[in-house]
Design a protein around this motif. Sequence first.
Motif, PDB file in Angstrom:
ATOM      1  N   ASP A   1       0.836  -1.194   0.000  1.00 39.46           N
ATOM      2  CA  ASP A   1       0.000   0.000   0.000  1.00 39.46           C
ATOM      3  C   ASP A   1       0.871   1.243   0.000  1.00 39.46           C
ATOM      4  O   ASP A   1       1.864   1.320   0.723  1.00 39.46           O
ATOM      5  N   ALA A   2       0.449   2.208  -0.792  1.00 38.57           N
ATOM      6  CA  ALA A   2       1.108   3.518  -0.810  1.00 38.57           C
ATOM      7  C   ALA A   2       2.617   3.415  -1.024  1.00 38.57           C
ATOM      8  O   ALA A   2       3.401   4.111  -0.390  1.00 38.57           O
ATOM      9  N   TRP A   3       3.031   2.548  -1.903  1.00 36.94           N
ATOM     10  CA  TRP A   3       4.457   2.408  -2.183  1.00 36.94           C
ATOM     11  C   TRP A   3       4.933   3.512  -3.110  1.00 36.94           C
ATOM     12  O   TRP A   3       4.163   4.094  -3.872  1.00 36.94           O
ATOM     13  N   SER A   4       6.222   3.798  -3.069  1.00 38.59           N
ATOM     14  CA  SER A   4       6.828   4.750  -4.005  1.00 38.59           C
ATOM     15  C   SER A   4       8.313   4.451  -4.116  1.00 38.59           C
ATOM     16  O   SER A   4       8.939   4.001  -3.145  1.00 38.59           O
ATOM     17  N   ARG A   5       8.853   4.674  -5.306  1.00 38.68           N
ATOM     18  CA  ARG A   5      10.282   4.475  -5.543  1.00 38.68           C
ATOM     19  C   ARG A   5      10.756   5.553  -6.505  1.00 38.68           C
ATOM     20  O   ARG A   5      10.102   5.815  -7.523  1.00 38.68           O
ATOM     21  N   PHE A   6      11.879   6.166  -6.206  1.00 36.88           N
ATOM     22  CA  PHE A   6      12.448   7.181  -7.080  1.00 36.88           C
ATOM     23  C   PHE A   6      13.541   6.535  -7.924  1.00 36.88           C
ATOM     24  O   PHE A   6      14.392   5.808  -7.405  1.00 36.88           O
ATOM     25  N   ALA A   7      13.523   6.780  -9.226  1.00 36.76           N
ATOM     26  CA  ALA A   7      14.490   6.131 -10.113  1.00 36.76           C
ATOM     27  C   ALA A   7      15.010   7.098 -11.161  1.00 36.76           C
ATOM     28  O   ALA A   7      14.275   7.953 -11.663  1.00 36.76           O
ATOM     29  N   ASN A   8      16.302   6.969 -11.433  1.00 39.96           N
ATOM     30  CA  ASN A   8      16.904   7.569 -12.623  1.00 39.96           C
ATOM     31  C   ASN A   8      16.981   6.462 -13.674  1.00 39.96           C
ATOM     32  O   ASN A   8      17.430   5.348 -13.353  1.00 39.96           O
ATOM     33  N   PHE A   9      16.566   6.753 -14.891  1.00 39.17           N
ATOM     34  CA  PHE A   9      16.607   5.672 -15.873  1.00 39.17           C
ATOM     35  C   PHE A   9      16.765   6.213 -17.288  1.00 39.17           C
ATOM     36  O   PHE A   9      16.454   7.379 -17.581  1.00 39.17           O
ATOM     37  N   LYS A  10      17.273   5.339 -18.138  1.00 40.25           N
ATOM     38  CA  LYS A  10      17.383   5.601 -19.565  1.00 40.25           C
ATOM     39  C   LYS A  10      16.788   4.422 -20.316  1.00 40.25           C
ATOM     40  O   LYS A  10      16.962   3.264 -19.906  1.00 40.25           O
ATOM     41  N   LEU A  11      16.099   4.704 -21.400  1.00 38.62           N
ATOM     42  CA  LEU A  11      15.587   3.664 -22.286  1.00 38.62           C
ATOM     43  C   LEU A  11      16.141   3.916 -23.682  1.00 38.62           C
ATOM     44  O   LEU A  11      16.193   5.064 -24.122  1.00 38.62           O
ATOM     45  N   ALA A  12      16.562   2.867 -24.346  1.00 39.93           N
ATOM     46  CA  ALA A  12      17.181   3.011 -25.670  1.00 39.93           C
ATOM     47  C   ALA A  12      16.604   1.996 -26.634  1.00 39.93           C
ATOM     48  O   ALA A  12      16.468   0.814 -26.304  1.00 39.93           O
TER      49      ALA A  12
ATOM     50  N   ALA B   1      25.021   1.964 -34.729  1.00 42.68           N
ATOM     51  CA  ALA B   1      24.870   2.236 -33.298  1.00 42.68           C
ATOM     52  C   ALA B   1      24.745   3.724 -33.011  1.00 42.68           C
ATOM     53  O   ALA B   1      24.124   4.128 -32.022  1.00 42.68           O
ATOM     54  N   LYS B   2      25.314   4.571 -33.884  1.00 45.38           N
ATOM     55  CA  LYS B   2      25.248   6.016 -33.663  1.00 45.38           C
ATOM     56  C   LYS B   2      23.820   6.534 -33.814  1.00 45.38           C
ATOM     57  O   LYS B   2      23.522   7.652 -33.388  1.00 45.38           O
ATOM     58  N   LYS B   3      22.942   5.756 -34.428  1.00 41.61           N
ATOM     59  CA  LYS B   3      21.566   6.175 -34.643  1.00 41.61           C
ATOM     60  C   LYS B   3      20.600   5.524 -33.649  1.00 41.61           C
ATOM     61  O   LYS B   3      19.387   5.623 -33.793  1.00 41.61           O
ATOM     62  N   THR B   4      21.176   4.861 -32.633  1.00 41.81           N
ATOM     63  CA  THR B   4      20.350   4.360 -31.544  1.00 41.81           C
ATOM     64  C   THR B   4      19.658   5.540 -30.855  1.00 41.81           C
ATOM     65  O   THR B   4      20.265   6.584 -30.631  1.00 41.81           O
ATOM     66  N   ILE B   5      18.389   5.381 -30.517  1.00 37.54           N
ATOM     67  CA  ILE B   5      17.618   6.458 -29.897  1.00 37.54           C
ATOM     68  C   ILE B   5      17.528   6.209 -28.395  1.00 37.54           C
ATOM     69  O   ILE B   5      17.100   5.138 -27.954  1.00 37.54           O
ATOM     70  N   THR B   6      17.954   7.201 -27.609  1.00 33.23           N
ATOM     71  CA  THR B   6      17.978   7.086 -26.155  1.00 33.23           C
ATOM     72  C   THR B   6      17.208   8.236 -25.514  1.00 33.23           C
ATOM     73  O   THR B   6      17.316   9.383 -25.959  1.00 33.23           O
ATOM     74  N   ALA B   7      16.443   7.921 -24.506  1.00 34.40           N
ATOM     75  CA  ALA B   7      15.739   8.944 -23.732  1.00 34.40           C
ATOM     76  C   ALA B   7      15.919   8.645 -22.252  1.00 34.40           C
ATOM     77  O   ALA B   7      15.950   7.484 -21.851  1.00 34.40           O
ATOM     78  N   GLY B   8      16.068   9.672 -21.448  1.00 35.00           N
ATOM     79  CA  GLY B   8      16.276   9.469 -20.021  1.00 35.00           C
ATOM     80  C   GLY B   8      15.444  10.408 -19.186  1.00 35.00           C
ATOM     81  O   GLY B   8      15.014  11.468 -19.647  1.00 35.00           O
ATOM     82  N   SER B   9      15.208  10.013 -17.932  1.00 39.18           N
ATOM     83  CA  SER B   9      14.427  10.858 -17.041  1.00 39.18           C
ATOM     84  C   SER B   9      14.661  10.447 -15.599  1.00 39.18           C
ATOM     85  O   SER B   9      15.307   9.427 -15.318  1.00 39.18           O
ATOM     86  N   GLN B  10      14.149  11.267 -14.683  1.00 39.11           N
ATOM     87  CA  GLN B  10      14.081  10.953 -13.265  1.00 39.11           C
ATOM     88  C   GLN B  10      12.606  10.996 -12.881  1.00 39.11           C
ATOM     89  O   GLN B  10      11.895  11.924 -13.278  1.00 39.11           O
ATOM     90  N   TYR B  11      12.171  10.019 -12.101  1.00 37.11           N
ATOM     91  CA  TYR B  11      10.735   9.959 -11.845  1.00 37.11           C
ATOM     92  C   TYR B  11      10.475   9.227 -10.536  1.00 37.11           C
ATOM     93  O   TYR B  11      11.180   8.260 -10.176  1.00 37.11           O
ATOM     94  N   LYS B  12       9.465   9.685  -9.822  1.00 42.76           N
ATOM     95  CA  LYS B  12       9.023   9.029  -8.604  1.00 42.76           C
ATOM     96  C   LYS B  12       7.831   8.137  -8.932  1.00 42.76           C
ATOM     97  O   LYS B  12       6.715   8.606  -9.159  1.00 42.76           O
ATOM     98  N   PHE B  13       8.106   6.836  -9.004  1.00 41.34           N
ATOM     99  CA  PHE B  13       7.058   5.866  -9.286  1.00 41.34           C
ATOM    100  C   PHE B  13       6.267   5.608  -8.007  1.00 41.34           C
ATOM    101  O   PHE B  13       6.821   5.554  -6.915  1.00 41.34           O
ATOM    102  N   SER B  14       4.952   5.423  -8.160  1.00 40.31           N
ATOM    103  CA  SER B  14       4.119   5.203  -6.990  1.00 40.31           C
ATOM    104  C   SER B  14       2.936   4.327  -7.354  1.00 40.31           C
ATOM    105  O   SER B  14       2.721   3.982  -8.525  1.00 40.31           O
ATOM    106  N   GLU B  15       2.141   3.985  -6.330  1.00 39.71           N
ATOM    107  CA  GLU B  15       0.976   3.139  -6.566  1.00 39.71           C
ATOM    108  C   GLU B  15       0.000   3.810  -7.525  1.00 39.71           C
ATOM    109  O   GLU B  15      -0.599   3.150  -8.375  1.00 39.71           O
ATOM    110  N   SER B  16      -0.149   5.133  -7.437  1.00 45.19           N
ATOM    111  CA  SER B  16      -1.088   5.853  -8.292  1.00 45.19           C
ATOM    112  C   SER B  16      -0.502   6.166  -9.663  1.00 45.19           C
ATOM    113  O   SER B  16      -1.233   6.344 -10.628  1.00 45.19           O
ATOM    114  N   GLU B  17       0.832   6.237  -9.732  1.00 37.82           N
ATOM    115  CA  GLU B  17       1.508   6.530 -11.004  1.00 37.82           C
ATOM    116  C   GLU B  17       2.667   5.547 -11.172  1.00 37.82           C
ATOM    117  O   GLU B  17       3.838   5.899 -10.987  1.00 37.82           O
ATOM    118  N   PRO B  18       2.344   4.307 -11.522  1.00 43.43           N
ATOM    119  CA  PRO B  18       3.362   3.252 -11.527  1.00 43.43           C
ATOM    120  C   PRO B  18       4.249   3.198 -12.762  1.00 43.43           C
ATOM    121  O   PRO B  18       5.201   2.425 -12.788  1.00 43.43           O
TER     122      PRO B  18
END
Length: 337
Positions: free
Chosen positions: A74-85, A92-109
Motif C-alpha cells: 500500500d502507498a508504495w513509491s520508488r524514485f528512479a533515474n533511468f534511460k531507455l534506448a 549504433a550512432k543512430k540508436t535512440i535514447t531517452a532518459g528521465s528521473q521519476y518518482k514511481f508510486s501506486e497511483s503513477e506506476p
Amino acid sequence: MVVGELKNQHIHMGDKMLQKLTWTINNFSKWDSDELCSENFYVGGHPWRIAIYPKGHNTGYLSIYLSGDLPNFDAWSRFANFKLALINQLNAKKTITAGSQYKFSESEPDYGWPEFIPLVEFRNFRSGFIVNDTCIVEAEITVVKPEHVTQADQVVSKPVVCSEPVVQVTNINPLGDLVDFKSFGKIEKVFVPLLEEVCKLHPSLIDCQQKRSRRFTEWAFTALGQILHFLKSRKVKDMNADACSHLQLLWEELQTFNFDLTWLQPHIQSALSMKNYIEKAVQLKAMKENLATLEMETKSLKEKIFTAEVDLEIARRDLAKGLEERDLDADLAYGGP
C-alpha cells in the motif's frame, strides 16, 4: 503480453544500484498485440518491467515505458533515474535514447514516452530498428533510497512528458540529397517535386500539418513522398507479391499521419489489385500458349486424317477391280499335252 528474452547486469554504486538490461524481442512481426512487456526484473529488491506499444499508444509513434509494480504494497513509491534506448542494429550512432528521473508510486506506476519514435521510421526495413524480425531495447535504471532523494530531485521527478527523445535522428538511407520542404523538414530531394504537385492539388495536406512538430511533419511528408515515388517509379509488371506487401506497409504507415487521403486511396487500391491482374494475365498467357499447342496438334491430326482418307480411297478402288476367278484345286500348267 510478456515476450522476448531479458538479460541483465547489476552494478552496485554505493547506496545506489544500477541495473543494465537488454530486452531482445525475436519474431517481432508475429506478436499481434497492442502492448508488449518484458518479464519482471528486480532492482533494489522490487519488480520492474519495460513495456512498448508497437502500434502506438493512441499516436502515430512507438510508445515505450518503464513500470514499477508492487501490487501487494500500500502507498508504495520508488524514485528512479533511468534511460531507455531503442537499439539501431545497423548503425549504433543512430540508436535512440531517452532518459528521465521519476518518482514511481501506486497511483503513477509507470513513466515513459508515448511518442518515442514515429512508427513510419520504426517499421522502415531500412532504418535498422527491426533487423531479421528482431527488436532490441536497452535500459539503465538506478533506484535511489527515499532518504537520498533531495528536494531538487523531487522537482524533476515528474517532468513534462517529452514528445521526442533527446537524440537527433537523421534520415536513414536516403534516395538522394536532403532538401527543406516548405519548412516542414528535410525530405529526400527526389520526393519534393512529387510532394509539391500533390500539395498544390490538395492544399489540406499542408493545412493539417501546420501545428505539428517539425520532426512529425518531416516523417509525415517523407512517408507521403515514399508512396508517391513508389507509384511513380513502378510499372504494372512490377507489382508482384513482394511489391504489394511493401506498398501495403507504406500505406498503413502513411495513414498514421492524419492526412486526408481519399484522393490517393483509389490509386493505392488499383496498384494493390495489380497482383491479381498479373496472376490472371499469367494464367491467360498460359491458356493462349496451350491453345496454340492444341491448334498445332489439331492441324497435325487433320493432316493425318487427310492422308488416311486418301489411302482409304485408293484401297477401295483397288478392291473394286476384283480378281479373275480360278480353280484353286486345278493343276498348274507347264505347256505339255
